[in-house]
Design a protein around this motif. Structure first.
Motif, PDB file in Angstrom:
ATOM      1  N   LEU A   6      -4.825  -1.585   1.930  1.00  0.00           N
ATOM      2  CA  LEU A   6      -3.925  -0.438   1.889  1.00  0.00           C
ATOM      3  C   LEU A   6      -4.509   0.641   0.993  1.00  0.00           C
ATOM      4  O   LEU A   6      -5.162   0.347  -0.018  1.00  0.00           O
ATOM      5  CB  LEU A   6      -2.557  -0.862   1.365  1.00  0.00           C
ATOM      6  N   PRO A   7      -4.263   1.896   1.319  1.00  0.00           N
ATOM      7  CA  PRO A   7      -4.744   2.979   0.448  1.00  0.00           C
ATOM      8  C   PRO A   7      -4.027   2.947  -0.899  1.00  0.00           C
ATOM      9  O   PRO A   7      -2.876   2.497  -0.990  1.00  0.00           O
ATOM     10  CB  PRO A   7      -4.405   4.250   1.235  1.00  0.00           C
ATOM     11  N   VAL A  11      -0.154   1.677  -2.075  1.00  0.00           N
ATOM     12  CA  VAL A  11       0.014   0.539  -2.987  1.00  0.00           C
ATOM     13  C   VAL A  11       0.928   0.925  -4.146  1.00  0.00           C
ATOM     14  O   VAL A  11       1.818   0.165  -4.554  1.00  0.00           O
ATOM     15  CB  VAL A  11      -1.354   0.061  -3.507  1.00  0.00           C
ATOM     16  N   ASN A  12       0.721   2.114  -4.676  1.00  0.00           N
ATOM     17  CA  ASN A  12       1.550   2.568  -5.794  1.00  0.00           C
ATOM     18  C   ASN A  12       3.006   2.746  -5.377  1.00  0.00           C
ATOM     19  O   ASN A  12       3.928   2.461  -6.142  1.00  0.00           O
ATOM     20  CB  ASN A  12       1.001   3.877  -6.354  1.00  0.00           C
ATOM     21  N   ARG A  13       3.217   3.227  -4.154  1.00  0.00           N
ATOM     22  CA  ARG A  13       4.597   3.411  -3.711  1.00  0.00           C
ATOM     23  C   ARG A  13       5.291   2.068  -3.492  1.00  0.00           C
ATOM     24  O   ARG A  13       6.484   1.925  -3.749  1.00  0.00           O
ATOM     25  CB  ARG A  13       4.618   4.237  -2.423  1.00  0.00           C
ATOM     26  N   ILE A  14       4.529   1.081  -3.005  1.00  0.00           N
ATOM     27  CA  ILE A  14       5.108  -0.257  -2.855  1.00  0.00           C
ATOM     28  C   ILE A  14       5.453  -0.837  -4.214  1.00  0.00           C
ATOM     29  O   ILE A  14       6.524  -1.438  -4.401  1.00  0.00           O
ATOM     30  CB  ILE A  14       4.125  -1.171  -2.098  1.00  0.00           C
ATOM     31  N   GLY A 127       1.272  10.768  -7.005  1.00  0.00           N
ATOM     32  CA  GLY A 127       0.108   9.935  -7.249  1.00  0.00           C
ATOM     33  C   GLY A 127      -1.180  10.690  -7.456  1.00  0.00           C
ATOM     34  O   GLY A 127      -2.179  10.102  -7.901  1.00  0.00           O
ATOM     35  N   ALA A 128      -1.229  11.997  -7.141  1.00  0.00           N
ATOM     36  CA  ALA A 128      -2.443  12.799  -7.328  1.00  0.00           C
ATOM     37  C   ALA A 128      -2.541  13.226  -8.785  1.00  0.00           C
ATOM     38  O   ALA A 128      -1.673  13.936  -9.295  1.00  0.00           O
ATOM     39  CB  ALA A 128      -2.406  14.021  -6.419  1.00  0.00           C
ATOM     40  N   LYS A 129      -3.607  12.788  -9.462  1.00  0.00           N
ATOM     41  CA  LYS A 129      -3.754  13.003 -10.903  1.00  0.00           C
ATOM     42  C   LYS A 129      -4.547  14.271 -11.180  1.00  0.00           C
ATOM     43  O   LYS A 129      -5.570  14.544 -10.550  1.00  0.00           O
ATOM     44  CB  LYS A 129      -4.454  11.803 -11.543  1.00  0.00           C
TER      45      LYS A 129
END
Length: 616
Positions: A6-7, A11-14, A127-129
């Motif tokens: 998974l991208p 993954v972070n959203r899960i 999620g974009a840093k």
């Protein structure tokens, strides 16, 4: 379908779905981070219940620009000095919190390392840093979470009304504030400050325990603070502290039971069951005590990573923990003796005060002087029109009685001098009986009103328990055994428990498909309604089921028997009997409440009575 990785953003959203269920979850993670950073002041601000803005600011250790970039990476933490996942000494160690929150919101971190000459900020959007930028901040860290779940619109549909979400966040912050009374907490929304709990001063009398009780009082209410019993017990490296309320201070729900393990608020069925077991002698099954318990034990003795949000724990020796809680609470309740909650007297005084006076004004104003009653001398009525037929009723009430002899009346009505015993005994000396139910006693500085049935019920219950523990309950054989007809299921329950009931002095056996025969009863009950007793016991056993241990079942049955064997309301007592009941109450533990948690007496101080009459 083929297997694929998974991208990272997905993954972070899960992960956010596990850690961040609602705005309160994000608030919990951020406040725990502030506490782990050594903050002494934490301020939380929410807008629209946290949906549009969550702002958490603290004066903790702070972060450097490089640490800011690492803090929003997956599985990055400063809370594990090594790779040991057993000895966890912080509130949170998971690396999912900040990157997960940033994956579903617009997150901005601003921090200034303690001792540094400048502050830096870092922004994430879905999620974009971004890159660290200079910022203006005095000390510590400020976290802004805007538009929570904007990147996952489906989650927004499951959020409740802003008021509901704000309530959940408020509960989270309050629990953390209870666990850390040395830290100042403030919570506000877009319009007002919801609460502000200052940190205790350095010269607070009583030290940390007094600070904790003051914080508990600010959150759980002054009634709890005034009627709380301190706990301090230790067994095999496990230490229990905190405060529990008197049984007469109870609620219809268990929402005022707070449990903490190593400073972490938890909801644990084992701990809740232990509290229920400790109070089972004193409260009805539908009433719940107020408690705040703090367990401190070695990290290897508890697993705090059972639940993703760390709301549950698992103990290595659950029996030891339960026994420690039950024993400590029961010891504290025994030490309280016959003490009852002060709220009982407060409720009684409130019942004496009418809500409005005859003129429609509040009945009590200022320092207790009636505003809707007479003011100054009793000739100045401040109300509206005199109520209908009041003048006639007053004239008739104050008219001299026929044949009234003033000198002889004064001699006959001379009040009895206060007995010196009233100064000696906490519950005073009996002065009379009202409605053949309530005993009125005079103390050194007030009066005590005793419910004779509730008080004697507790005394009989304690004697039965003591006899059961020492020599067994003495039995009294019935001259003519009594047959009691019941439903077949009730008969089966009683016959199954017949050996246990025999330990309590009640000997019965089956008598056909729908009846039992009672041959002996406990001697201390005296004349007893055997049929009513057996029917109540059958109902009690049906309600208890198989969940309780033998000892707990026997104690419940003891309570039912004590209720049937106690002095009933409507029985006239002599002066020696009333005084004897008072003396037994003073010498019996837990006599401030009956077996159902109701108070056995109400104490009214003379100063409070004087306020009722406008003397103070």
């Amino acid at each position: 379908m083929t297997i694929r990785l998974l991208p990272p953003d997905l993954v972070n959203r899960i992960a956010a779905g596990e850690v961040v269920e609602r705005p309160a979850s994000a608030v919990k993670e951020l406040v725990e981070n502030a506490l782990d950073a050594g903050a002494t002041r934490i301020e939380v601000m929410l807008r629209e219940g946290g949906r549009s803005l969550i702002l958490v600011e603290d004066d903790g250790a702070g972060m450097t620009p490089g640490e800011l970039e690492l803090a929003v990476e997956r599985h990055a933490t400063s809370k594990l000095p090594d790779d040991d996942l057993v000895h966890i000494a912080t509130l949170g160690f998971r690396g999912e919190a900040l990157p997960s929150i940033g994956a579903v919101s617009r997150l901005t971190l601003a921090s200034r390392k303690r001792g540094a000459d400048s502050a830096w900020s870092l922004a994430l959007e879905a999620g974009a840093k971004g890159r660290p930028q200079p910022a203006a901040l005095a000390q510590g860290t400020r976290v802004e979470v805007r538009d929570l779940f904007f990147a996952t619109p489906a989650r927004l549909k499951f959020l409740k009304a802003p008021r509901t979400e704000l309530g959940h966040a408020e509960e989270v912050v309050k629990r953390l504030a209870m666990a850390h009374p040395e830290v100042a907490f403030t919570l506000r929304d877009e319009t007002r400050v919801l609460f502000r709990y200052p940190a205790p001063g350095g010269d607070l009398v009583g030290g940390p325990e007094a600070a904790r009780l003051a914080r508990l009082g600010a959150i759980m209410g002054r009634d709890f603070q005034e009627n709380a019993l301190a706990l301090a017990a230790e067994r095999e490296g496990i230490r229990l502290t905190g405060h529990v309320g008197l049984p007469t201070l109870n609620r219809a729900t268990a929402d005022q039971q707070f449990l903490f393990v190593n400073g972490r608020p938890v909801r644990d069925r084992l701990l809740q069951g232990a509290v229920r077991g400790a109070y089972q002698d004193f409260l009805a099954r539908d009433r719940h005590p107020l408690v705040a318990l703090f367990l401190d034990l070695p990290p290897e003795a508890v697993d705090v990573n059972v639940h993703p949000a760390k709301a549950e724990v698992r103990f290595r020796d659950s029996g030891l923990v339960r026994g420690l809680i039950v024993g400590a609470i029961r010891h504290a309740l025994a030490e309280a003796g016959h003490r009852a909650a002060t709220t009982v007297a407060g409720a009684a005084l409130g019942a004496f005060r009418p809500e409005t006076g005859w003129g429609g004004e509040p009945a009590l104003a200022g320092a207790g002087r009636p505003s809707g009653f007479f003011q100054g001398n009793y000739g100045n009525w401040r109300g509206g029109a005199v109520p209908h037929r009041l003048a006639e009723a007053a004239a008739q009430a104050f008219a001299p009685l026929d044949g009234f002899d003033r000198p002889s009346a004064r001699a006959d009505a001379a009040p009895e001098a206060a007995s010196p015993d009233a100064q000696r005994y906490p519950l005073g000396v009996a002065r009379g009986q009202l409605h053949e139910t309530y005993i009125v006693a005079q103390t050194a500085d007030g009066i005590v009103i005793v419910d004779q049935h509730a008080a004697h019920e507790r005394l009989v219950y304690e004697r039965m328990k003591q006899a059961l523990a020492e020599t067994g309950v003495a039995r009294q054989g019935l001259l003519i055994p009594e047959v009691v007809e019941l439903e077949e299921s009730a008969v089966a329950r009683l016959v199954k428990r017949a050996p246990e009931l025999a330990e309590l002095g009640l000997v019965l056996e089956g008598f056909g498909p729908g009846a039992v025969v009672v041959r002996e009863v406990p001697a201390m009950l005296g004349p007893t309604d055997v049929k009513g007793l057996v029917q109540d016991l059958a109902d009690e056993l049906a309600a208890l089921g198989e969940a309780l241990s033998l000892k707990e079942r026997l104690e419940h049955v003891c309570g039912t028997m004590a209720c049937h064997g106690s002095v009933r309301a409507g029985r006239r007592l002599t002066q020696p009997e009333m005084d004897a009941l008072l003396r037994q109450m003073e010498a019996t533990p837990h006599s401030g409440q009956c077996n159902h948690g109701r108070p056995t007496y109400v104490e009214l101080k003379l100063a409070d009575i004087e306020r009722l009459f406008g003397r103070r």
